[in-house]
Design an enzyme around this catalytic site. Structure first.
Site, PDB file in Angstrom:
ATOM      1  N   GLU A  80      27.656 -70.865  20.394  1.00  0.00           N
ATOM      2  CA  GLU A  80      26.212 -70.834  20.620  1.00  0.00           C
ATOM      3  C   GLU A  80      25.574 -69.611  19.982  1.00  0.00           C
ATOM      4  O   GLU A  80      24.475 -69.689  19.444  1.00  0.00           O
ATOM      5  CB  GLU A  80      25.882 -70.883  22.113  1.00  0.00           C
ATOM      6  CG  GLU A  80      24.385 -70.943  22.345  1.00  0.00           C
ATOM      7  CD  GLU A  80      23.986 -71.395  23.727  1.00  0.00           C
ATOM      8  OE1 GLU A  80      22.772 -71.471  23.971  1.00  0.00           O
ATOM      9  OE2 GLU A  80      24.872 -71.695  24.555  1.00  0.00           O
ATOM     10  N   SER A  81      26.261 -68.492  20.021  1.00  0.00           N
ATOM     11  CA  SER A  81      25.728 -67.282  19.386  1.00  0.00           C
ATOM     12  C   SER A  81      25.526 -67.513  17.889  1.00  0.00           C
ATOM     13  O   SER A  81      24.467 -67.197  17.337  1.00  0.00           O
ATOM     14  CB  SER A  81      26.668 -66.095  19.607  1.00  0.00           C
ATOM     15  OG  SER A  81      26.769 -65.784  20.974  1.00  0.00           O
TER      16      SER A  81
END
Length: 141
Positions: free
Chosen positions: A65-66
């Site tokens: 997700e980062s």
């Protein structure tokens, strides 16, 4: 997409200026390559494990997700924000030591939706997790 073409921006400088956020910092995530189309980052296994010593499944998702959300935000451009609306992960192996590396590749870079696939591998190159994230792009108020 805003005033400046995201493809012309120094992605790593953009990330350093913006920051990765407290969770990514706490988990030791660092980016080594960055653009809206392709981003690469790594994370240590140590400190991010389950009680049995395997890298926590949620840690793979945080790395994915980062990478995917930051790439989507670079694509969104000034005055716009990308927010995650769907994420899924399939874990196929488990890292126990060293670092894992995530390679994020854009599948779709649209005006309102982006989709990125992140392949997370251990230091031997073995795929441990495949993450897919969809982000919605919206105008800032």
């Amino acid at each position: 997409m805003g005033a400046q073409d995201p493809e012309q921006i120094d992605g790593l400088a953009w990330v350093r200026e913006r920051g990765l956020g407290a969770l990514a910092d706490r988990m030791g995530i660092e980016f080594t390559e960055f653009s809206a189309r392709r981003a690469v980052g790594r994370m240590p296994v140590e400190g991010n494990t389950q009680p049995v010593g395997l890298l926590h499944g949620g840690a793979y998702v945080v790395l994915g997700e980062s990478l995917g959300s930051m790439a989507a935000n670079l694509h969104a451009g000034p005055g716009r924000l990308a927010v995650g609306v769907d994420i899924n992960a399939t874990h196929t192996a488990s890292a126990r030591t060293g670092f894992v590396e995530g390679v994020c590749t854009a599948i779709h870079l649209g005006r309102s939706i982006t989709v990125h696939e992140i392949v997370v591998s251990d230091e031997s190159g073995r795929r441990c997790s495949t993450v897919r994230i969809t982000n919605m792009i919206k105008e800032l108020p």
